[in-house]
Scaffold this motif. Sequence first.
Motif, short mmCIF file in Angstrom:
data_model
loop_
_atom_site.label_atom_id
_atom_site.label_comp_id
_atom_site.label_asym_id
_atom_site.label_seq_id
_atom_site.Cartn_x
_atom_site.Cartn_y
_atom_site.Cartn_z
N GLU A 13 17.70 -28.04 120.01
CA GLU A 13 16.93 -27.02 119.27
C GLU A 13 15.50 -27.52 118.82
O GLU A 13 14.66 -26.85 118.86
CB GLU A 13 17.59 -26.44 118.19
N LYS A 14 15.71 -29.12 118.38
CA LYS A 14 14.31 -29.40 117.86
C LYS A 14 13.32 -29.55 119.27
O LYS A 14 12.21 -29.24 119.03
CB LYS A 14 14.44 -30.82 117.10
N ALA A 15 13.97 -30.12 120.03
CA ALA A 15 12.98 -30.01 121.45
C ALA A 15 12.33 -28.80 121.95
O ALA A 15 11.23 -28.49 122.21
CB ALA A 15 13.85 -30.73 122.60
N LEU A 16 13.21 -27.61 121.52
CA LEU A 16 12.79 -26.58 122.06
C LEU A 16 11.80 -25.87 121.13
O LEU A 16 10.92 -25.40 121.57
CB LEU A 16 14.14 -25.61 122.24
N HIS A 17 12.07 -26.31 119.93
CA HIS A 17 11.13 -25.67 118.87
C HIS A 17 9.91 -26.57 119.04
O HIS A 17 8.67 -25.74 119.08
CB HIS A 17 11.70 -26.11 117.52
N ASP A 18 9.76 -27.86 119.31
CA ASP A 18 8.35 -28.56 119.69
C ASP A 18 7.75 -28.16 120.82
O ASP A 18 6.53 -27.98 120.86
CB ASP A 18 8.98 -29.94 119.74
N GLU A 19 8.43 -27.47 121.99
CA GLU A 19 7.98 -27.17 123.17
C GLU A 19 7.25 -25.72 122.68
O GLU A 19 6.15 -25.55 123.27
CB GLU A 19 9.08 -27.24 124.12
N ARG A 20 8.11 -24.85 121.87
CA ARG A 20 7.22 -23.50 121.62
C ARG A 20 6.17 -23.85 120.82
O ARG A 20 5.08 -23.27 121.29
CB ARG A 20 8.29 -22.84 120.95
N LEU A 21 5.99 -24.74 120.18
CA LEU A 21 4.70 -25.30 119.49
C LEU A 21 3.38 -25.49 120.36
O LEU A 21 2.60 -25.32 120.10
CB LEU A 21 4.99 -26.06 118.27
N LYS A 22 4.10 -26.48 121.21
CA LYS A 22 3.20 -27.14 122.15
C LYS A 22 2.54 -25.76 122.92
O LYS A 22 1.25 -25.54 123.34
CB LYS A 22 3.66 -28.16 123.02
N VAL A 23 3.46 -24.93 123.50
CA VAL A 23 3.05 -23.76 124.48
C VAL A 23 2.14 -22.85 123.55
O VAL A 23 1.09 -22.67 124.17
CB VAL A 23 4.11 -22.95 124.89
N SER A 24 2.48 -22.76 122.33
CA SER A 24 1.66 -21.79 121.34
C SER A 24 0.22 -22.39 121.40
O SER A 24 -0.82 -21.92 121.40
CB SER A 24 2.18 -21.75 120.36
N PHE A 25 0.11 -23.51 121.15
CA PHE A 25 -1.07 -24.51 120.77
C PHE A 25 -2.07 -24.63 122.26
O PHE A 25 -3.10 -24.09 121.97
CB PHE A 25 -0.75 -25.78 120.45
N VAL A 26 -1.53 -24.77 123.38
CA VAL A 26 -2.13 -24.56 124.54
C VAL A 26 -2.72 -23.06 124.86
O VAL A 26 -3.82 -23.11 125.24
CB VAL A 26 -1.25 -24.99 125.56
N ARG A 27 -1.69 -22.19 124.49
CA ARG A 27 -2.24 -20.78 124.72
C ARG A 27 -3.52 -20.66 123.92
O ARG A 27 -4.62 -19.97 124.27
CB ARG A 27 -1.31 -19.90 124.50
N ASP A 28 -3.50 -20.92 122.62
CA ASP A 28 -4.42 -20.74 121.76
C ASP A 28 -5.54 -21.60 121.89
O ASP A 28 -6.89 -21.04 122.10
CB ASP A 28 -4.03 -21.16 120.35
N LEU A 29 -5.66 -22.66 122.49
CA LEU A 29 -6.67 -23.61 122.93
C LEU A 29 -7.47 -23.12 124.20
O LEU A 29 -8.70 -23.04 124.13
CB LEU A 29 -6.18 -24.93 123.32
N LEU A 30 -6.70 -22.59 125.26
CA LEU A 30 -7.20 -22.15 126.33
C LEU A 30 -8.05 -20.52 126.08
O LEU A 30 -8.69 -20.30 126.99
CB LEU A 30 -6.29 -22.03 127.42
N SER A 31 -7.29 -19.81 125.33
CA SER A 31 -7.92 -18.60 125.10
C SER A 31 -8.96 -18.70 123.76
O SER A 31 -9.59 -17.51 123.56
CB SER A 31 -7.03 -17.75 124.42
N GLY A 32 -9.34 -19.74 123.35
CA GLY A 32 -10.38 -19.88 122.16
C GLY A 32 -10.10 -19.30 120.96
O GLY A 32 -11.11 -19.14 120.16
N SER A 33 -8.94 -19.20 120.61
CA SER A 33 -8.50 -18.68 119.34
C SER A 33 -7.93 -19.71 118.16
O SER A 33 -7.59 -19.42 117.22
CB SER A 33 -7.22 -17.56 119.69
#
Length: 279
Positions: free
Chosen positions: A23-43
């Motif tokens: 569950e922690k690994a999944l949570h960390d991956e979700r945070l990573k995906v969210s950060f990558v998306r925000d970084l590449l979208s400029g948000s």
Amino acid sequence: LLWDMVDAVTVQLAKLHRDTAVEKALHDERLKVSFVRDLLSGSVDFAQLRTLAPAYGIRVNDSYHALRAQPFGSTSLSELQVALEQAGGEGKKPAFLSVLGGQVCGVVARKPRTRTLPAVAGVGPLLPLHLAAQSYYLASRVLSAGLQLGESGCLDLSDLSWKIALVDEPELGAQLLRKYFDPLCAHGEFGQVVATTVGSYFQHDRNLARTALALHIHPNTLRYRLRRFEEITECSLSSTETVLELTWALAVRSSGLLAHHTRSNLGSGEWPGGIAPPV
């Protein structure tokens, strides 16, 4: 009884620990995906970058290439991500990638230097991290063009050069096909021979000797066919404008982009006698 109870409790604790770790690994991956998306979208703003980036080993003040890749064949997204992370890191600057919408996206310290990758990857220009969205926009354009042109490996604007405009300007490509190749359709099989000859002539950098050798014909036969092409299309192969336009038209034909343009007989593959247009 006590040993049995201890064993049962140990099993439950191990299962709970494993489930918690997953569950922690999944949570960390979700945070990573969210950060990558925000970084590449400029948000994500610079203050957030300074807080979040170090947790992933990213240097806020360094520059990175944005990357967007799509695998093909039997290559999985996870395999592609690992390969790009290994090839895209440089020294203490790791690649930072994640899977978004069926593609591998993120930033890399350097352009992965491999064209044998079982995927197509668009690589944007090297820009400061807070401008990753601009680099990602160009990486997305390169990926889209690379997929439509049948390319493979890691590509940037310098690799595709002017060919990226083939995808951006389909109407121009269709017009040039009509201009230079539709007139040949009226000449039946001979028109097809002339089209093939012109294609080979440009493929061999307009070198008469090499083209004649490749087509197994006499140089005078080659000159005759090229002259007939000029007469039929009312153009001059010594004109810079004609060379430019024909290079564009031939690239459109060989790329397979013709399927989107059926207004031209040549574009739809309708040659006399059902003969497919030569590539």
